[in-house]
Every structure is written in C-alpha cells, then in structure tokens.
Design an enzyme around this catalytic site. Sequence first.
Site, PDB file in Angstrom:
ATOM      1  N   CYS A  25       0.845  -1.180   0.000  1.00 36.97           N
ATOM      2  CA  CYS A  25       0.000   0.000   0.000  1.00 36.97           C
ATOM      3  C   CYS A  25       0.889   1.242   0.000  1.00 36.97           C
ATOM      4  CB  CYS A  25      -0.953   0.012   1.192  1.00 36.97           C
ATOM      5  SG  CYS A  25      -0.102   0.175   2.779  1.00 36.97           S
ATOM      6  N   CYS A  28       2.772   1.886   3.276  1.00 37.93           N
ATOM      7  CA  CYS A  28       3.922   0.988   3.433  1.00 37.93           C
ATOM      8  C   CYS A  28       5.104   1.511   2.629  1.00 37.93           C
ATOM      9  CB  CYS A  28       3.572  -0.421   2.960  1.00 37.93           C
ATOM     10  SG  CYS A  28       2.147  -1.166   3.776  1.00 37.93           S
ATOM     11  N   ASP A 432       2.300   3.480 -40.848  1.00 37.26           N
ATOM     12  CA  ASP A 432       3.289   3.275 -41.894  1.00 37.26           C
ATOM     13  C   ASP A 432       2.741   2.191 -42.825  1.00 37.26           C
ATOM     14  OD1 ASP A 432       5.833   3.193 -43.252  1.00 37.26           O
ATOM     15  OD2 ASP A 432       6.207   1.338 -42.157  1.00 37.26           O
TER      16      ASP A 432
END
Length: 773
Positions: A25, A28, A432
């Site tokens: 998290c 943390c 392209d």
Amino acid sequence: MTDAPADGDPSATLTARLSVPEMDCPSCAGKVEHALEGVDGVRSFDTQPTTGRVVVTYDPDAADEAELVAAIEAAGYEVTGRSGESGGDRTEPASPGSVWTSQRALKTWASGVLVAAGFLLEFLLPGSNAAVAELLGSDVLLSDAAFLGGILIAGQPIVRGGYYSLKSLNLDIDLLMSVAILGAVAASVAFGERLYFEAATLAVLFSVSELLESYSMDRARSSLEELMELSPDEATVRRDGEEVTLPVEDVRVGDRVVVRPGEKIPMDGVVVEGESAVNQAPITGESVPVDKTDGDDVYAGTINEAGYLEVQVTAEATENTLARIVEMVEDAQANQTEREQFVERFAAYYTPLVVGAGVLVGVVPPLFFGGAWPTWILRGLTLFVLACPCAFVISTPVSVVSGVTSAAKNGVLVKGGNHLEAMGAVDAVAFDKTGTLTKGELTVTDVVPLGDNTDEDVLRCARGLESRSEHPIGDAIVEHADDRGVEGRAVSAFESVTGKGVRADLDGTTHYAGKPGFFADLGFDLSHVHAATDGGVVTRKSRELCERNDCLDLLEDLVPRLQREGKTVVLVGTDDELEGVIAVADEVRPEAEAAIQRLRELGVERTVMLTGDNERTAAAIAEQVGVDEFRAELLPEQKVEAVEELTDEFEATAMVGDGVNDAPALATATVGVAMGAAGTDTALETADIALMGDDLTRLPYLYDLSGRTTGVIRQNVWSSLGAKAVLAAGVPLGLVPIWVAVLVGDAGMTTAVTANAMRLSRVEPDLEADGEQ
C-alpha cells in the site's frame, strides 16, 4: 521515482531490485522510502506497492545491497528476494505465501476468539462477568480482560507499524489506527467508560481488513507472476556430446539447447537442427503456432508443439525477450497517469484535513457543548480511521498493473500507465505502409504467359535471370519459383542494367527481365502481343484481359491495371520474343482491413497511411485496407510533419510503424506503437507500446483495453472518494460506528477497487489474425 541525495561520482552506480511482498500500500511504501533516505550512497529509489518491488540505485563505494536490505527490514518489512547489477539471487515473485495462514492471520484469529468470548460475557452472560482487577480506580471485568487480550494480540502488529510511521513522520493508516486503538483504551481508563470492546473490535477488524487487502493485492500481482513463470527454470543443454540439465541461469550464449515435443523453449535462440510448430502466444499473442526450421528465431517461454528442436542460445536468461517484457511490465507503473498524479496530490491534503476534523469532533462538543467525552472521542477516532487514503490512492496503480499485464499476456507490451491512458484518448491513428499495413516482403502475385509459353516456362527463365540479381524483386521471383518447384536454367554472361533490369544468356540464348520501358527500348511493340493459348483455345484469363481474345495491349491494359493494384511489373523475353509478365507486390496483411474497421467502430475518427512509396501504389494499398486518407512519397521528416498536423487537429494521435525506420514519427506522436517487436531490442526500447507479433488485430484490442482501463480508474477513484465522503459526513451524526468505518471505508473499498481492476484481465482481442471476427 523518488530521488535521494548522495555523494560520489554519479556515473558509478549500481541498481538493486528487491522483493518486498508486505509493502502492498502507499503508506507501506512511504516507510520504506523514509528508511532508504537514511542510507548513505542511495541516489534514487522507486517503490512499487502494486508489485511489491523496490528498485534502488546506489553508489557502491558508499553502500552495498546488504545495507539496503537492512534499512528496509528495519522499517518493518521483510525482503524475500533480490537481483540487480550488483549481483545476488534471482528475484522471487513478490507474493508472501498464503495470506490466511500467515503469522498475522493466526494472531487475528486468536484475537477474534478472545473478542468473541468477551462479547459473550458482557452481553449474553453478564452474571458471569466478574471483576478480575482494578485499574486507576476502575474495575476490570472478565470481558474487559478478554478484550484487552485481543487488543494485545491483534494490535501488536498495528502499533509496531504505527511506531515506524511515527518514526518516519508518516501520517498513514498504521499510525492512525494505533492512535484510535490506544485512544479508546486511554479513554476507557481516564473516563471510566468501557471502550475496550470498541478498541478490540477495531484491532481485529483492521487486522482482517489488512488480510483482505493483502489477498486482493496478491490477486492483482498474480497475473504478473504468471508472466514470470512462463519461462522454465531448467534447460537441457548439449555439451561435449552429452545432454545435461542445468538451471537457466547457468546456460550461456552459444550453448545448444535441446527442446523436445511439448516442452517450453527455455532461452531465446536460433534453430540449428529440427523443425516444429511453435506456440508463440505467450510472447506475441499469436493464436496459430508458427512453423520453425533452421535459422528461425525462437523465444523463451514459447511452446514446442510437436517436433524436435535444437536451439543455439543468443541471450542469457536475464536478457531474453520474456525477461525484458516482465521487467518493462514491472517498470510500467513508474510512469504515472494524470489521474494517479491528481489522486496523490489530493491525498496529501485529504489526510491532514480529516485528521484535523477528527480532533475537532472529539474535543469541541465536550468542551463547548456539554457532549459526553467517550461518545465524541469515539467519533473523532472513527474519523481517524477514515483519514487513510489507501483505497483511492491504490485504485489507479492497481488498475494500471492489471491492464498492463493483461496486455502483455495478449502480445502487447505497454511501457507505462501514462501510455495506456493516452491510447484511450487517441482520435487519429497514422500507419506506416511497409511492414505495418503490408507484410514488408515482396511476393509474386501474377504470372501472365505470352505466346506459346506456360507459367512454368516464364518462371524458369525469370528464375535463371534473377538468380544472380541482388534486388528484392529478384529474390521474390526466385523464391516463388522454388515454391512452385521450377528449376532455373544454365546462366552465363549475366549483366545488371541499372534502373532497367537484367540481361543474361540462358542455355546460350540471350534473355532479358525488367521494366516495360526496357523492352520498349529493345524495339518491342507492347501494345500488341500474343496472349498464351491452351491447345489453340484462348485461356479464360487471356479472354478477360484481351478484347481480341488472342492479344494483349500491355501499355494500355495489363500493365496499368497491375500497377493500379500497387504491383510492380517485370517483363521476361528474348531478343525476338516477349515470353511473359510477372507482377510482384508487398502483400497486404489479411487482418489490416478488419483492424481498421474495428478501430473506426471503437471511436477512432481518422485513419491515415503515411508512406514513402509512390502515389499509385499508396492509393492501391489505401483502398484495399480502407484508411480514410493516405499521404505518399514522404521523407522521414515529412512523416513527422504529418503526425504533427494530425496532433494539432485531433489533440491525441497514435503512430504505428516498425519501431526503427519510423522512429522520428513514433516519438512525435502522442503514442508510438511498434509492430513486430518480439526479439527486437530497438523496437522494445523506442516505442511507447509494442505489438510483439506482426498482428494488427492487437491494435483495436489495445484501444479497447485502454478505454476500459480509463473507465475502471475513473470508477475506482470516484467510488472510493464518494464512500469516504458519505461515511465521514455520517460520523458526527452518530450514524457510522467505528467498525463500519474499518470494514467499509478501509477494507471494503480497497477490496472493491482491486476486484474492479481485475476485470481488465478478462479483456481479450475480438478479432482473429486472419481478419475475421
């Protein structure tokens, strides 16, 4: 990426990649970052809670990997794996085993039993709820003792985390929950009001919520771990005439690896013996196995279907295509989306404001309006619980990781969440031509025999003439003749006529092959040549091409028609006879038309083809694939100008090219997409997004996935913010008990946003490579 100052030479650095599975998290990550800031020699670090990984760049003269690990573990997080330029072990997946049988889970279950026992004594068996002690003049009942036991067991990891948060001055959920739990206990002792039940319930429910969050994060990480597990751990290597089984880390470039039917190919390499069909879906997303024989490239993690192969290794395990894909997917979250940046800025203001509101709610009513201290303190502590921004901070990165890994499993490598988000906003796509809308390989499309010649006669002469030519058209003719089993003729006196064609003696007779103008110069009347017949009867093909049924007007009819189809025309003949016409073209990808149509259905407003080819060929290809417009005869800088014009008109533009020749245009576009990037270092490194296989069906899939990812991020952010706002508004009114704040505002929303993000893993391409839905 967070930068940390350091002394020393900035060029002398190493990078360590550390697995920290419990860092799941933002709060943390904040503690890990603070710990690393205190290590001398650390230059920069990138904490990635959604993958449980920390990437640290440091000065080896001032620090080593052991010090980095020690700092992270001192912040309360175990390092389970490491790898990097500094050496060390192979990084293990960042998943910490079974969440529900972990040490924290066992503490949570034990605490839950004590809380249940306390609840039973206090509310159902009050007669058995005797006093067992006295604390500051207040009786401690048997139920209170059970609650305190539950607080000690379940609260210990919470308070420990709160200590590290306080130490790093990080106002995160661990610190807020520690304050709430200890505050409830303190209020119970200070005011004689028993809030032990609330404190114990808070400790247990928060521990359960942490387990739920870990489980949800493990699910989010599992798709990435599936990528990591695609490559086998061992390889069978032929050395000194014997077969030995080695860990892939010990296999070296140049080794010969044996791959039997049904086995995964362990290393990138080139086939040197055998032939087989190889399932390349794990790398390129191709649904149909690809035939491999001598000289063909193969990739680690792909599956040998039926035949026996020996592969000469061209890249070590840490540098093969699959390893680079995994690393780039892991790094993708470092490039934050605009919404992620907004959420982080918002969170920096949100938490202090709600904590301040919690203090005011807990103090002002009792001080100035005669409110009951226990009631208002509990409501203030409830706001503390809601002050944690985890749910909406994690909502964006977990969605990005889910989307990026889903794309990787379907053969699309997205280099960052910002590129995935940007792709969904694209209104114009530039392509392209060569190698993108076409296969980039010349092939023979038509053989028209003239006079009494057959297809084989024309090809036999053409093969002989072109066998010594180095021109791509010649290579295509020789390859087509080989495929048809047509052998060449004895060649002598070969001569290349610059800009026109070739001349050579075949079995002693002079032959020519080249442009129509070459034969006009030789004196042929190209407006009236005899068509081939079959037993004196004009063939159906000749009848379609010739008004007079026995002749062709090459200048006015056949040659212009073939050229309008984007084909290059080669005439074959002698000094006396025009023997036949061969048409060569760069074949359009069979899925190109369907892919462009699908993009239009998904909402792309404009599709444009940019090519350096001539106007006539460009027009033919553009008509076949169905683009809205085309621009021909462009130099590389003119392609850049075209992309800039599209971006000015549509704001967001994607350019799709081969990743090398179109690099300037790819870099100029809002999103650059490289075709066929598997095994190509340059394409992998230069493009924002890489289609690993030569499969245009992945482009509409990418556009669809991007739009869905943006939608999921929007849903997650606003639903989590909305839930927090509703709960916070109800707290002062006494409508939201503290357990609801924990289960709904914290665990519930975190689990919900993660589950919503995981829906992206089910998005799959809805077009097949053959162009059919």
